[in-house]
Scaffold this motif. Structure first.
Motif, mmCIF file in Angstrom:
data_model
loop_
_atom_site.group_PDB
_atom_site.id
_atom_site.type_symbol
_atom_site.label_atom_id
_atom_site.label_comp_id
_atom_site.label_asym_id
_atom_site.label_seq_id
_atom_site.Cartn_x
_atom_site.Cartn_y
_atom_site.Cartn_z
ATOM 1 N N THR A 53 -27.101 4.961 2.074
ATOM 2 C CA THR A 53 -25.787 4.325 1.896
ATOM 3 C C THR A 53 -25.914 3.047 1.078
ATOM 4 O O THR A 53 -25.123 2.786 0.161
ATOM 5 N N GLU A 60 -19.121 7.733 1.411
ATOM 6 C CA GLU A 60 -18.414 6.916 2.403
ATOM 7 C C GLU A 60 -18.908 5.459 2.421
ATOM 8 O O GLU A 60 -18.461 4.678 3.258
ATOM 9 N N GLY A 121 -15.644 6.506 9.426
ATOM 10 C CA GLY A 121 -15.908 6.873 8.037
ATOM 11 C C GLY A 121 -15.372 5.864 7.030
ATOM 12 O O GLY A 121 -15.788 5.864 5.875
ATOM 13 N N VAL A 122 -14.450 5.002 7.478
ATOM 14 C CA VAL A 122 -13.920 3.982 6.553
ATOM 15 C C VAL A 122 -14.204 2.561 7.060
ATOM 16 O O VAL A 122 -13.544 1.592 6.658
#
Ligand SMILES: NC(=O)C1=CN([C@@H]2O[C@H](COP(=O)(O)OP(=O)(O)OC[C@H]3O[C@@H](n4cnc5c(N)ncnc54)[C@H](O)[C@@H]3O)[C@@H](O)[C@H]2O)C=CC1
Ligand SMILES: N[C@@H](CCC(=O)N[C@@H](CSC=O)C(=O)NCC(=O)O)C(=O)O
Ligand SMILES: [Zn+2]
Ligand SMILES: [Zn+2]
Length: 377
Positions: A53, A60, A121-122
Protein backbone atom coordinates in the motif's frame (compact mmCIF):
# COMPACT_ATOMS: atom_id res chain seq x y z
CA UNK A 1 -5.76 10.90 35.31
CA UNK A 2 -7.92 8.55 33.26
CA UNK A 3 -7.71 8.88 29.48
CA UNK A 4 -11.26 7.55 29.02
CA UNK A 5 -13.33 9.97 26.94
CA UNK A 6 -10.27 12.16 26.27
CA UNK A 7 -8.27 12.74 23.11
CA UNK A 8 -4.95 10.92 23.47
CA UNK A 9 -1.81 12.38 21.91
CA UNK A 10 0.71 9.65 21.12
CA UNK A 11 3.44 8.67 18.69
CA UNK A 12 2.53 7.14 15.34
CA UNK A 13 4.38 6.45 12.08
CA UNK A 14 2.59 8.47 9.42
CA UNK A 15 2.80 7.65 5.69
CA UNK A 16 2.41 11.15 4.25
CA UNK A 17 3.02 10.19 0.63
CA UNK A 18 3.66 7.15 -1.56
CA UNK A 19 7.10 5.68 -0.83
CA UNK A 20 8.32 8.69 1.19
CA UNK A 21 9.89 7.61 4.53
CA UNK A 22 7.37 7.24 7.33
CA UNK A 23 7.52 10.07 9.87
CA UNK A 24 7.07 9.58 13.61
CA UNK A 25 4.53 12.24 14.54
CA UNK A 26 2.51 13.32 17.59
CA UNK A 27 -0.97 12.18 16.57
CA UNK A 28 -4.29 12.97 18.26
CA UNK A 29 -6.45 9.86 18.70
CA UNK A 30 -10.13 10.59 19.40
CA UNK A 31 -12.13 8.60 21.98
CA UNK A 32 -14.04 5.61 20.58
CA UNK A 33 -17.60 6.31 19.43
CA UNK A 34 -20.53 3.86 19.70
CA UNK A 35 -19.43 0.41 18.56
CA UNK A 36 -15.72 1.30 18.65
CA UNK A 37 -12.73 0.24 20.72
CA UNK A 38 -9.56 2.23 21.48
CA UNK A 39 -6.53 -0.02 21.86
CA UNK A 40 -3.08 0.63 23.30
CA UNK A 41 -0.87 -1.15 20.77
CA UNK A 42 2.15 -2.73 22.47
CA UNK A 43 3.71 -4.66 19.58
CA UNK A 44 3.22 -4.60 15.83
CA UNK A 45 4.91 -6.53 13.06
CA UNK A 46 5.32 -5.43 9.45
CA UNK A 47 3.61 -7.34 6.64
CA UNK A 48 4.36 -7.06 2.93
CA UNK A 49 0.86 -5.72 2.39
CA UNK A 50 1.86 -2.59 4.36
CA UNK A 51 4.74 -2.10 1.92
CA UNK A 52 2.38 -2.80 -0.99
CA UNK A 53 0.00 0.00 0.00
CA UNK A 54 2.85 2.37 0.88
CA UNK A 55 4.32 1.73 -2.61
CA UNK A 56 1.21 3.17 -4.28
CA UNK A 57 0.20 -0.12 -5.93
CA UNK A 58 -2.94 -0.57 -3.79
CA UNK A 59 -6.06 0.82 -5.47
CA UNK A 60 -7.45 1.43 -1.96
CA UNK A 61 -4.30 3.23 -0.75
CA UNK A 62 -5.03 6.68 0.73
CA UNK A 63 -2.54 9.22 2.07
CA UNK A 64 -1.73 10.47 4.60
CA UNK A 65 -2.45 7.33 6.57
CA UNK A 66 -1.25 5.17 9.44
CA UNK A 67 -0.39 1.70 8.11
CA UNK A 68 -0.04 -1.55 10.12
CA UNK A 69 -2.32 -4.54 10.63
CA UNK A 70 -0.37 -7.31 12.45
CA UNK A 71 -0.38 -6.35 16.12
CA UNK A 72 -1.40 -6.98 19.71
CA UNK A 73 -2.37 -4.68 22.55
CA UNK A 74 -4.64 -3.88 25.48
CA UNK A 75 -8.07 -2.22 25.34
CA UNK A 76 -7.82 1.33 26.73
CA UNK A 77 -11.53 2.18 26.48
CA UNK A 78 -14.69 1.24 24.63
CA UNK A 79 -17.50 3.24 23.08
CA UNK A 80 -21.21 3.05 23.85
CA UNK A 81 -22.81 -0.34 23.35
CA UNK A 82 -19.57 -2.33 23.15
CA UNK A 83 -20.04 -5.61 25.00
CA UNK A 84 -17.45 -7.80 23.25
CA UNK A 85 -14.42 -6.41 25.12
CA UNK A 86 -13.66 -4.09 28.00
CA UNK A 87 -10.81 -1.95 29.27
CA UNK A 88 -7.80 -4.11 30.16
CA UNK A 89 -8.58 -6.99 27.80
CA UNK A 90 -5.69 -8.31 25.75
CA UNK A 91 -6.59 -8.20 22.07
CA UNK A 92 -5.48 -8.66 18.49
CA UNK A 93 -6.96 -6.16 15.99
CA UNK A 94 -8.38 -8.00 12.97
CA UNK A 95 -8.30 -6.45 9.52
CA UNK A 96 -10.94 -8.95 8.44
CA UNK A 97 -13.96 -8.23 10.64
CA UNK A 98 -16.49 -10.77 11.92
CA UNK A 99 -19.87 -9.33 12.94
CA UNK A 100 -21.69 -12.71 13.02
CA UNK A 101 -24.84 -10.98 11.69
CA UNK A 102 -24.28 -9.93 8.07
CA UNK A 103 -25.09 -11.91 4.93
CA UNK A 104 -21.45 -12.99 4.63
CA UNK A 105 -21.02 -14.02 8.26
CA UNK A 106 -24.30 -15.95 8.26
CA UNK A 107 -23.62 -17.70 4.94
CA UNK A 108 -21.33 -20.33 6.43
CA UNK A 109 -19.43 -20.07 3.14
CA UNK A 110 -16.84 -17.37 3.77
CA UNK A 111 -14.83 -15.58 6.44
CA UNK A 112 -15.38 -12.23 4.73
CA UNK A 113 -17.62 -9.81 6.64
CA UNK A 114 -19.60 -6.97 5.09
CA UNK A 115 -20.36 -4.95 8.22
CA UNK A 116 -17.56 -2.37 8.12
CA UNK A 117 -15.66 -3.17 4.89
CA UNK A 118 -17.03 -0.14 3.03
CA UNK A 119 -15.57 2.18 5.67
CA UNK A 120 -12.25 0.38 6.20
CA UNK A 121 -11.65 0.44 2.44
CA UNK A 122 -11.77 4.25 2.43
CA UNK A 123 -9.82 4.85 5.64
CA UNK A 124 -12.63 5.97 7.97
CA UNK A 125 -14.93 4.68 10.74
CA UNK A 126 -18.49 3.52 9.98
CA UNK A 127 -20.30 5.70 12.54
CA UNK A 128 -19.62 9.10 10.97
CA UNK A 129 -17.41 8.20 7.97
CA UNK A 130 -14.60 10.17 9.60
CA UNK A 131 -11.14 9.35 10.91
CA UNK A 132 -10.30 9.17 14.63
CA UNK A 133 -6.70 10.23 13.85
CA UNK A 134 -5.57 13.82 13.30
CA UNK A 135 -2.51 16.03 13.51
CA UNK A 136 -3.36 19.56 14.64
CA UNK A 137 -6.82 19.17 13.15
CA UNK A 138 -5.74 17.56 9.85
CA UNK A 139 -7.34 14.11 9.48
CA UNK A 140 -5.08 11.11 8.87
CA UNK A 141 -6.68 8.08 7.18
CA UNK A 142 -7.04 4.69 8.87
CA UNK A 143 -5.69 1.59 7.05
CA UNK A 144 -7.36 -1.84 6.82
CA UNK A 145 -9.47 -0.91 9.84
CA UNK A 146 -6.46 -1.44 12.11
CA UNK A 147 -3.68 1.24 11.77
CA UNK A 148 -1.35 -0.45 14.21
CA UNK A 149 1.73 1.71 13.55
CA UNK A 150 0.36 3.97 16.31
CA UNK A 151 0.68 3.70 20.09
CA UNK A 152 -3.12 4.01 20.22
CA UNK A 153 -5.64 3.09 17.55
CA UNK A 154 -9.42 2.95 17.21
CA UNK A 155 -11.09 -0.07 15.60
CA UNK A 156 -14.65 -1.32 15.14
CA UNK A 157 -15.92 -3.72 17.82
CA UNK A 158 -16.35 -6.37 15.11
CA UNK A 159 -12.63 -6.11 14.33
CA UNK A 160 -11.13 -7.09 17.67
CA UNK A 161 -10.33 -10.57 18.99
CA UNK A 162 -10.04 -11.01 22.76
CA UNK A 163 -7.16 -13.37 23.58
CA UNK A 164 -5.76 -15.13 26.65
CA UNK A 165 -4.21 -12.59 29.06
CA UNK A 166 -1.09 -14.72 29.54
CA UNK A 167 -0.23 -14.87 25.82
CA UNK A 168 3.04 -13.02 25.02
CA UNK A 169 1.94 -10.01 22.98
CA UNK A 170 5.39 -9.59 21.41
CA UNK A 171 4.88 -12.98 19.74
CA UNK A 172 1.15 -13.45 19.15
CA UNK A 173 0.96 -10.13 17.28
CA UNK A 174 1.94 -12.26 14.27
CA UNK A 175 -1.42 -14.02 14.52
CA UNK A 176 -3.03 -10.86 13.14
CA UNK A 177 -2.12 -11.72 9.55
CA UNK A 178 0.70 -13.69 7.88
CA UNK A 179 0.88 -16.92 9.88
CA UNK A 180 -2.89 -17.59 10.01
CA UNK A 181 -3.11 -16.78 6.30
CA UNK A 182 -0.62 -19.50 5.35
CA UNK A 183 -1.94 -22.12 7.79
CA UNK A 184 -5.56 -21.42 6.85
CA UNK A 185 -4.86 -21.50 3.11
CA UNK A 186 -3.95 -25.16 3.62
CA UNK A 187 -6.38 -26.19 6.36
CA UNK A 188 -9.48 -24.17 5.41
CA UNK A 189 -9.23 -23.07 1.79
CA UNK A 190 -7.55 -26.02 0.08
CA UNK A 191 -8.28 -28.62 2.78
CA UNK A 192 -5.10 -30.52 1.90
CA UNK A 193 -5.39 -34.24 2.63
CA UNK A 194 -2.75 -36.56 4.06
CA UNK A 195 -0.41 -37.88 1.36
CA UNK A 196 -0.89 -34.88 -0.96
CA UNK A 197 1.89 -33.35 -3.04
CA UNK A 198 2.08 -29.59 -2.46
CA UNK A 199 3.96 -26.82 -4.28
CA UNK A 200 4.57 -23.43 -2.66
CA UNK A 201 5.66 -20.45 -4.75
CA UNK A 202 7.42 -17.88 -2.54
CA UNK A 203 9.02 -18.80 0.77
CA UNK A 204 8.45 -15.68 2.86
CA UNK A 205 6.41 -15.81 6.09
CA UNK A 206 3.20 -16.66 4.26
CA UNK A 207 4.78 -19.41 2.14
CA UNK A 208 6.52 -20.89 5.19
CA UNK A 209 3.23 -20.93 7.10
CA UNK A 210 1.74 -22.80 4.13
CA UNK A 211 4.60 -25.29 4.47
CA UNK A 212 3.93 -25.68 8.18
CA UNK A 213 0.23 -26.21 7.47
CA UNK A 214 1.00 -28.77 4.75
CA UNK A 215 3.34 -30.68 7.04
CA UNK A 216 0.74 -30.89 9.81
CA UNK A 217 -1.88 -31.93 7.23
CA UNK A 218 0.35 -34.91 6.36
CA UNK A 219 1.51 -33.85 2.88
CA UNK A 220 3.92 -36.43 1.44
CA UNK A 221 5.99 -33.89 -0.53
CA UNK A 222 6.23 -30.13 -0.05
CA UNK A 223 8.05 -28.48 -2.95
CA UNK A 224 9.26 -24.95 -2.25
CA UNK A 225 9.92 -22.62 -5.18
CA UNK A 226 11.82 -19.35 -4.72
CA UNK A 227 14.24 -17.24 -6.76
CA UNK A 228 16.42 -16.84 -3.65
CA UNK A 229 18.17 -20.17 -2.97
CA UNK A 230 19.10 -19.08 0.57
CA UNK A 231 15.43 -19.59 1.49
CA UNK A 232 15.70 -23.37 1.36
CA UNK A 233 17.74 -23.72 4.58
CA UNK A 234 15.02 -22.04 6.66
CA UNK A 235 12.20 -23.57 4.63
CA UNK A 236 13.24 -27.10 5.58
CA UNK A 237 12.57 -26.25 9.24
CA UNK A 238 8.97 -25.39 8.29
CA UNK A 239 8.33 -28.60 6.34
CA UNK A 240 9.62 -27.98 2.80
CA UNK A 241 11.08 -31.25 1.53
CA UNK A 242 12.38 -30.21 -1.92
CA UNK A 243 13.52 -26.91 -3.37
CA UNK A 244 13.45 -25.49 -6.90
CA UNK A 245 14.94 -22.18 -8.03
CA UNK A 246 13.30 -21.21 -11.36
CA UNK A 247 16.43 -19.21 -12.26
CA UNK A 248 18.41 -22.45 -12.43
CA UNK A 249 16.16 -23.92 -15.16
CA UNK A 250 15.59 -23.08 -18.82
CA UNK A 251 12.13 -24.67 -19.06
CA UNK A 252 9.03 -22.92 -17.62
CA UNK A 253 8.74 -23.63 -13.91
CA UNK A 254 5.32 -25.31 -14.34
CA UNK A 255 6.93 -27.87 -16.67
CA UNK A 256 9.72 -28.56 -14.16
CA UNK A 257 7.17 -29.24 -11.40
CA UNK A 258 4.93 -31.39 -13.65
CA UNK A 259 7.97 -33.50 -14.62
CA UNK A 260 9.01 -33.88 -10.96
CA UNK A 261 5.57 -35.09 -9.88
CA UNK A 262 4.28 -37.54 -12.50
CA UNK A 263 1.81 -35.05 -13.99
CA UNK A 264 1.48 -32.29 -11.43
CA UNK A 265 0.83 -31.47 -7.80
CA UNK A 266 -2.40 -31.93 -5.86
CA UNK A 267 -2.25 -28.43 -4.41
CA UNK A 268 -0.26 -25.29 -5.17
CA UNK A 269 -0.09 -21.94 -3.38
CA UNK A 270 1.06 -18.61 -4.83
CA UNK A 271 2.53 -16.57 -1.97
CA UNK A 272 4.24 -13.74 -3.88
CA UNK A 273 1.67 -11.52 -5.60
CA UNK A 274 3.07 -12.07 -9.13
CA UNK A 275 0.44 -12.78 -11.78
CA UNK A 276 2.87 -14.74 -14.04
CA UNK A 277 3.69 -16.99 -11.11
CA UNK A 278 -0.04 -17.38 -10.38
CA UNK A 279 -0.40 -18.85 -13.88
CA UNK A 280 2.53 -21.20 -13.33
CA UNK A 281 1.07 -22.26 -9.97
CA UNK A 282 -2.22 -23.21 -11.65
CA UNK A 283 -0.58 -24.96 -14.58
CA UNK A 284 1.69 -27.12 -12.39
CA UNK A 285 -1.43 -28.71 -10.86
CA UNK A 286 -2.46 -32.25 -11.78
CA UNK A 287 -5.08 -32.67 -14.52
CA UNK A 288 -8.49 -33.65 -13.17
CA UNK A 289 -8.18 -32.44 -9.59
CA UNK A 290 -5.24 -30.12 -8.86
CA UNK A 291 -6.21 -26.99 -6.94
CA UNK A 292 -4.23 -23.75 -6.90
CA UNK A 293 -4.77 -21.14 -4.21
CA UNK A 294 -3.85 -17.49 -4.79
CA UNK A 295 -2.59 -15.95 -1.56
CA UNK A 296 -0.30 -13.17 -2.82
CA UNK A 297 -1.69 -9.68 -3.41
CA UNK A 298 -1.06 -8.36 -6.94
CA UNK A 299 -0.75 -4.69 -7.83
CA UNK A 300 -3.56 -2.52 -9.12
CA UNK A 301 -4.26 -3.17 -12.81
CA UNK A 302 -2.69 -6.65 -12.85
CA UNK A 303 -4.79 -9.51 -14.21
CA UNK A 304 -4.45 -13.30 -14.22
CA UNK A 305 -4.72 -15.42 -17.34
CA UNK A 306 -4.49 -19.02 -18.49
CA UNK A 307 -6.00 -21.18 -21.23
CA UNK A 308 -9.58 -22.05 -20.17
CA UNK A 309 -8.65 -25.63 -21.11
CA UNK A 310 -6.66 -25.74 -17.85
CA UNK A 311 -9.95 -25.42 -15.95
CA UNK A 312 -12.00 -27.49 -18.40
CA UNK A 313 -9.62 -30.33 -17.62
CA UNK A 314 -10.33 -30.19 -13.92
CA UNK A 315 -7.87 -27.80 -12.34
CA UNK A 316 -9.41 -25.42 -9.80
CA UNK A 317 -8.31 -21.82 -9.21
CA UNK A 318 -9.14 -20.30 -5.84
CA UNK A 319 -8.07 -17.47 -3.56
CA UNK A 320 -7.93 -16.87 0.16
CA UNK A 321 -8.20 -13.90 2.50
CA UNK A 322 -6.77 -14.41 6.01
CA UNK A 323 -6.67 -18.14 5.29
CA UNK A 324 -10.46 -18.32 5.49
CA UNK A 325 -10.22 -18.02 9.28
CA UNK A 326 -13.15 -16.31 11.01
CA UNK A 327 -11.20 -13.65 12.84
CA UNK A 328 -12.91 -12.99 16.19
CA UNK A 329 -13.91 -16.64 16.64
CA UNK A 330 -10.68 -18.29 15.56
CA UNK A 331 -7.77 -15.95 16.36
CA UNK A 332 -8.17 -16.75 20.10
CA UNK A 333 -8.07 -20.46 19.15
CA UNK A 334 -4.84 -19.90 17.18
CA UNK A 335 -3.37 -18.15 20.22
CA UNK A 336 -4.28 -21.20 22.35
CA UNK A 337 -2.65 -23.49 19.78
CA UNK A 338 0.52 -21.39 19.96
CA UNK A 339 0.48 -21.54 23.79
CA UNK A 340 0.21 -25.35 23.57
CA UNK A 341 3.17 -25.32 21.14
CA UNK A 342 1.00 -26.78 18.37
CA UNK A 343 1.90 -24.04 15.88
CA UNK A 344 5.09 -22.03 15.38
CA UNK A 345 5.19 -18.27 15.85
CA UNK A 346 8.56 -17.35 17.41
CA UNK A 347 10.37 -18.97 14.47
CA UNK A 348 9.02 -16.36 12.04
CA UNK A 349 10.43 -13.44 14.09
CA UNK A 350 13.87 -12.63 12.75
CA UNK A 351 14.18 -9.04 13.99
CA UNK A 352 13.00 -6.84 16.88
CA UNK A 353 13.15 -3.02 16.77
CA UNK A 354 11.38 0.02 18.25
CA UNK A 355 8.66 2.12 16.57
CA UNK A 356 11.20 4.90 15.95
CA UNK A 357 13.17 2.47 13.76
CA UNK A 358 10.25 1.62 11.48
CA UNK A 359 11.92 2.77 8.26
CA UNK A 360 14.89 0.52 9.04
CA UNK A 361 12.40 -2.31 9.63
CA UNK A 362 10.98 -1.82 6.11
CA UNK A 363 14.52 -1.81 4.68
CA UNK A 364 15.17 -5.12 6.45
CA UNK A 365 11.93 -6.54 5.08
CA UNK A 366 13.05 -5.82 1.52
CA UNK A 367 16.51 -7.26 2.20
CA UNK A 368 15.69 -10.97 2.01
CA UNK A 369 17.00 -12.05 5.46
CA UNK A 370 13.90 -10.89 7.30
CA UNK A 371 10.72 -12.87 7.81
CA UNK A 372 8.92 -10.80 10.41
CA UNK A 373 10.27 -7.76 12.29
CA UNK A 374 8.36 -6.97 15.50
CA UNK A 375 8.30 -3.36 16.66
CA UNK A 376 7.97 -2.45 20.34
CA UNK A 377 5.69 0.56 20.51
N1 LIG B 1 -4.38 -13.18 0.98
C1 LIG B 1 -4.08 -12.77 2.19
O1 LIG B 1 -4.92 -12.80 3.10
C2 LIG B 1 -2.71 -12.29 2.48
C3 LIG B 1 -1.82 -12.05 1.48
N2 LIG B 1 -0.55 -11.63 1.74
C4 LIG B 1 0.34 -11.45 0.60
O2 LIG B 1 1.13 -12.62 0.48
C5 LIG B 1 2.32 -12.33 -0.22
C6 LIG B 1 3.51 -12.93 0.50
O3 LIG B 1 3.75 -12.28 1.71
P1 LIG B 1 5.13 -12.50 2.51
O4 LIG B 1 5.39 -13.95 2.69
O5 LIG B 1 5.08 -11.64 3.70
O6 LIG B 1 6.15 -11.92 1.41
P2 LIG B 1 7.71 -12.09 1.20
O7 LIG B 1 8.13 -10.99 0.30
O8 LIG B 1 8.40 -12.26 2.51
O9 LIG B 1 7.88 -13.47 0.42
C7 LIG B 1 7.82 -13.58 -0.96
C8 LIG B 1 8.86 -14.61 -1.40
O10 LIG B 1 8.69 -14.79 -2.81
C9 LIG B 1 9.96 -14.89 -3.42
N3 LIG B 1 9.80 -14.53 -4.83
C10 LIG B 1 9.69 -13.29 -5.37
N4 LIG B 1 9.50 -13.38 -6.70
C11 LIG B 1 9.50 -14.70 -7.01
C12 LIG B 1 9.33 -15.44 -8.22
N5 LIG B 1 9.13 -14.82 -9.39
N6 LIG B 1 9.36 -16.79 -8.16
C13 LIG B 1 9.57 -17.43 -6.98
N7 LIG B 1 9.74 -16.78 -5.79
C14 LIG B 1 9.69 -15.44 -5.81
C15 LIG B 1 10.85 -13.96 -2.60
O11 LIG B 1 12.23 -14.31 -2.74
C16 LIG B 1 10.32 -14.19 -1.19
O12 LIG B 1 11.01 -15.24 -0.54
C17 LIG B 1 2.35 -10.81 -0.38
O13 LIG B 1 1.85 -10.50 -1.67
C18 LIG B 1 1.36 -10.34 0.67
O14 LIG B 1 0.81 -9.08 0.35
C19 LIG B 1 -0.10 -11.48 3.03
C20 LIG B 1 -0.93 -11.71 4.07
C21 LIG B 1 -2.32 -12.07 3.89
N1 LIG C 1 -6.71 -3.08 -0.85
C1 LIG C 1 -6.11 -4.17 -1.50
C2 LIG C 1 -6.64 -5.44 -0.89
C3 LIG C 1 -5.57 -6.44 -0.94
C4 LIG C 1 -6.01 -7.76 -0.33
O1 LIG C 1 -6.42 -8.64 -1.03
N2 LIG C 1 -5.88 -7.90 0.98
C5 LIG C 1 -6.04 -9.17 1.64
C6 LIG C 1 -5.30 -9.12 2.88
S1 LIG C 1 -3.60 -8.86 2.64
C7 LIG C 1 -3.01 -8.87 4.16
O2 LIG C 1 -1.87 -8.70 4.38
C8 LIG C 1 -7.46 -9.51 2.00
O3 LIG C 1 -7.72 -10.23 2.92
N3 LIG C 1 -8.40 -9.02 1.25
C9 LIG C 1 -9.79 -9.17 1.53
C10 LIG C 1 -10.39 -7.84 1.87
O4 LIG C 1 -11.55 -7.80 2.30
O5 LIG C 1 -9.69 -6.84 1.72
C11 LIG C 1 -6.37 -4.18 -3.00
O6 LIG C 1 -7.41 -3.67 -3.41
O7 LIG C 1 -5.51 -4.69 -3.70
ZN1 LIG D 1 -0.72 -8.79 6.20
ZN1 LIG E 1 -20.33 -9.86 9.13
Amino acid sequence: MSSVGQVITCKAAVAWEVNKPLVIEDVQVDPPQAGEVRIKILFTALCHTDAYTWSGKDPEGLFPCILGHEAAGIVESVGEGVAEVQSGDHVIPCYQAECKECKFCKSGKTNLCGKVRAATGVGVMMADKKSRFSINGKPIFHFMGTSTFSQYTVVHNVSVAKIAPNAPLDKVCLLGCGVPTGLGAVWNTAKVESGSIVAIFGLGTVGLAVAEGAKTAGASRVIGIDIDSRKFVTAQKFGVTEFVNPKEHDKPIQQIIVDMTDGGVDYSFECIGNVSVMRAALECCHKGWGTSVIVGVAASGQEISTRPFQLVTGRVWRGTAFGDFKSRSQVPWLVEKYMKKEIKVDEYITHNLNLAEINKAFDLMHGGDCLRCVLKM
